[in-house]
Design an enzyme around this catalytic site. Sequence first.
Site, PDB file in Angstrom:
ATOM      1  N   TYR A 131       0.799  -1.242   0.000  1.00  0.00           N
ATOM      2  CA  TYR A 131       0.000   0.000   0.000  1.00  0.00           C
ATOM      3  C   TYR A 131       0.827   1.285   0.000  1.00  0.00           C
ATOM      4  O   TYR A 131       2.027   1.232   0.157  1.00  0.00           O
ATOM      5  CB  TYR A 131      -1.114  -0.021   1.038  1.00  0.00           C
ATOM      6  CG  TYR A 131      -0.819  -0.087   2.516  1.00  0.00           C
ATOM      7  CD1 TYR A 131       0.424   0.124   3.057  1.00  0.00           C
ATOM      8  CD2 TYR A 131      -1.894  -0.352   3.389  1.00  0.00           C
ATOM      9  CE1 TYR A 131       0.609   0.069   4.424  1.00  0.00           C
ATOM     10  CE2 TYR A 131      -1.701  -0.404   4.766  1.00  0.00           C
ATOM     11  CZ  TYR A 131      -0.451  -0.188   5.278  1.00  0.00           C
ATOM     12  OH  TYR A 131      -0.266  -0.226   6.623  1.00  0.00           O
ATOM     13  N   GLU A 132       0.160   2.390  -0.266  1.00  0.00           N
ATOM     14  CA  GLU A 132       0.827   3.684  -0.536  1.00  0.00           C
ATOM     15  C   GLU A 132       1.803   3.567  -1.710  1.00  0.00           C
ATOM     16  O   GLU A 132       2.860   4.207  -1.717  1.00  0.00           O
ATOM     17  CB  GLU A 132       1.561   4.198   0.706  1.00  0.00           C
ATOM     18  CG  GLU A 132       0.672   4.586   1.866  1.00  0.00           C
ATOM     19  CD  GLU A 132      -0.221   5.786   1.587  1.00  0.00           C
ATOM     20  OE1 GLU A 132       0.058   6.533   0.635  1.00  0.00           O
ATOM     21  OE2 GLU A 132      -1.220   5.951   2.312  1.00  0.00           O
TER      22      GLU A 132
END
Lengths: 593, 593
Positions: A440-441
């Site tokens: 994620y990110e």
Amino acid sequence: MPRYDAPVRDMQFILHDVLSIQNYSNLPGFEDATPDLGDAILEESGKLAKEALFPLNKIGDVQGCVRNADASVKTPDGFKEAYAQMVDNGWLLLGKSPDMGGQGLPYVVNMAANEMNSSANMAFAMYPGLTSGAFEALMAGGSEEQKAMYGPNMASGKWAGTMNLTEPQCGTDLGLIKTKAVPQADGSYKITGQKIWISGGEQDLTENIIHLVLARIEGAPEGIKGISLFVVPKHIVNEDGTPGDRNACSCGGLEEKMGIHGNATCVMNYDGATGWLVGEEHKGMRTMFVMMNEARLGVGMQGLAQAEIAYQNAVDFANDRVQGRSLTGVQAPDKPADPVIVHPDVRRMLMDQKAFIEGARAFTYWTALYGDLHHKSPDEKVREKAGDYMALMTPVLKAFLTDRGFKMANEALQIHGGSGFTQEWGLEQFVRDCRITLIYEGTNGIQALDLVGRKLASNGGRAVFSFFAEMDDFIGTRARDTGQETVIEGLNAANEHMQDGTTWLMQNGMSDFNNAGAASSDYLQLFGLTALTYMWALMAKVAVEKKGDDPFYDDKVLTGQYYVSRILPEAASHLAKLKTGAELMMAMPADRF
Amino acid sequence: MPRYDAPVRDMQFILHDVLSIQNYSNLPGFEDATPDLGDAILEESGKLAKEALFPLNKIGDVQGCVRNADASVKTPDGFKEAYAQMVDNGWLLLGKSPDMGGQGLPYVVNMAANEMNSSANMAFAMYPGLTSGAFEALMAGGSEEQKAMYGPNMASGKWAGTMNLTEPQCGTDLGLIKTKAVPQADGSYKITGQKIWISGGEQDLTENIIHLVLARIEGAPEGIKGISLFVVPKHIVNEDGTPGDRNACSCGGLEEKMGIHGNATCVMNYDGATGWLVGEEHKGMRTMFVMMNEARLGVGMQGLAQAEIAYQNAVDFANDRVQGRSLTGVQAPDKPADPVIVHPDVRRMLMDQKAFIEGARAFTYWTALYGDLHHKSPDEKVREKAGDYMALMTPVLKAFLTDRGFKMANEALQIHGGSGFTQEWGLEQFVRDCRITLIYEGTNGIQALDLVGRKLASNGGRAVFSFFAEMDDFIGTRARDTGQETVIEGLNAANEHMQDGTTWLMQNGMSDFNNAGAASSDYLQLFGLTALTYMWALMAKVAVEKKGDDPFYDDKVLTGQYYVSRILPEAASHLAKLKTGAELMMAMPADRF
């Protein structure tokens, strides 16, 4: 049973001995960053993590979140109370700006507190973590009115915030966003679309949730240049500042996933929800990117944090579990067998973890301090360099710390043998929770592309050349210091490898972009290995000076030597790999895989 | 949704093109091992895996096994029916000896069938897998009466078998076993103690379960020299061969674990259960070790098998998911974005997986063929060499294939981005299931110790020197072949690195055993990288000869080059690490970690 104890002394060593943050007392927020006050804050914060958050870690994993028939979401038992305790005691205000009611503590100190919370309970810590991200985005891009309306309650954590980017057809490629925004006569917009994987999209911790939503205004240009950012509160805020009417957005479902079960990963449906533009039309990505660098540092920190808690428990296990005898003769004659820490291969795994974790923590705090300097230094040159470093180091830190953090958590599991695979010991949860940090990110592959495609070349390579010069300078002035020769030699080798890799990229990446893409992940690993070598050089310098006083410093010197001898050799292999280029990688037709 | 399709062509390539098993028709069981018959068996076996086992893989993970109040265990829905289908159609008899009703198919061909089952449903495949292990142990150590009583029903799978080694206080160090055996007047023993982590200790698939149990006869010597092996049937077998009285052993609980939820991991309580000695008193470990080599090859194969299914799904995802545009220009103008397989970093992960999997499969089958030769060759020299190779390669294969298999399954997950972390796509299950393979049948650290401490030095290093000579010979005779220069150069480098590492071990490992322990895991990785290079050299030789006929062979040549260029560089880093020795690793006092 697993445990967590905040590594306060290691944190203080970096903050005060290595980074000397007490010397920045001219900067706002740093006035009180003395070792004594730091001790008090870190000790108290560590207590919170150990006593309030860690006991909920396994409960959160086993229970997970539940979506009720009315689309409300119940978090695991105890989360609500622990969250209220954090808000009531002002813990979430530590790092927030004073004009929003915060204490304005340096980012670098706040990072240490956040590391503790993430180690103790990653799924829980994500709720305030995401709120902070949304808060910072609003501070960066919002109007004065928006800041006043949402800021103080988000700063304290009384209200939560979320980031709504991903849709079923797009994650990495946000240019494909379909959620649409229709302007209304009163200046607001009606937002319609589906967002997925929204962490904390719905929960029972806060009385309001402030969603930041990327959407496309009707008639906007195609692709990434037509994306705008909106604030869409769950409850529209009344004039008196209280939460009012329920907005037309709701949780359509929860994701079943590998880990972080205590955090609600929501499908969010926006059905003509009322939202307000944040910043300019079609410039939503700009605000998002401001926030994203800090969020990515936070994810890198999570990789470190999971490695830390896994390591602590591996140390306990290795000292407690007796099995077999030392290769060099019985060590614990009073026991039926020796503790497994006597076995070199168990030691190898523990030392690998220790050398990674301490280097990674230094890298995280060192980078975070540049975050403070970038925002707060009165010296323009310092601000520029700090901004350069933040931008350059962010993708490296995010990907390198999560890749290795996951690997190290797995080594900690491995030390437990079969016990590591069972739920009882907690290790398998740390590994499962950690796994998302590589994704994620921005996946770690995306970080690598950001590094070689954007950050490296930015301003003619100013940032990376400055980093090379800094290392060269350190090597030059320290080359004759005794006691740290191994680390300086290692730094010299790492620096040369990295310069070599950078030159290769410059010569081959521009003529064929696929060469840059093919080299990107290995280059990032090479960079990360080099950055941690530099951190060990900085730590060894201090430790050598203080050696003799306290075995704590002897251990630092030793661990730095271990890092250079037994981890850094991987740098040469990444260099060799990246130089092979894209040809073999791209040759096979896609349909023949 | 995930899928599994047996890689029959790749399997046939190794069995018939590379290993030419059809040339061993003088050996029992090999008479019919023609490519045609092989196709038929592999096609049918692949169908079973795809249609009967794979559809139960996720169900097994989600439901897990349930222990009822009466200590019986229910396996997941559908397992019972699928197992009955396998038994009824004689699938488990394929590789069993004809005197036990088996078809006597070569071990190497059976390995391919087992790989399919493990890819499709690892938790399920463990039930017959453990039964085969127990069957082989009984064949190796049991009396004629025991073989006749249990053999045929275990061979067919009508009855299951289990291996009972671990106890709460001992896993690796079996000398600490406490379970005791008290001799009875009728020649039987009463077995009392607790065993943990017993795969398939209780289930509802078979009418009887034959437990093989390590225990200590009253008054036996301490440590590993006092361990005996017993057969303890769940139901004592009547004179007519049917299952009779229930024995005093039962499942005390099921383990909650990270993966393989469909397989019942039992606490087994033996409360004065009736058992019979297998082989001689106090020589239980000898029989166990006979069986363990084959079991360890099976675990290595599981690492490969999980990497294979993860890879297949990553290929699908990379071709289907559109996101972003190629760095060198739009590739799919008719779509909103290009399939992610156009991105070099996605390619890198796919090629890494492909190069590992195909090399690992060759290594597995090549070693398994030595298993056949060891047992069946009429030539004593061949039997000796085959035995040497089996013993030497087993720990390498077990640890290298599971370490890398897990890593590659994680890369396949990574290609899926956020989708990989959710249950829907199956990847997170493959990763969780795979994780145990690094631990059971001896942790990978134990494999490394077995390699450097026992296998390497055995018979004055006869096995490893023979392997070096074989590679040298190959390099010498093939050095001038065109089309495989890259691979031959790689093999030459790998061979040199490995000889270098071996020399270092011989010079430093004997003077300080901790040096051997400290080097062991890196030496094993170096060995594994070298072995796979040799496999790629063998494959490239065939592929170069057949190149042009069929792109299948071009892809093999290319993938071999990729392996040497982009994976083999790690060998040098393992060599550098292992040469640093034990000093830094062992220096820090245990209580300072």
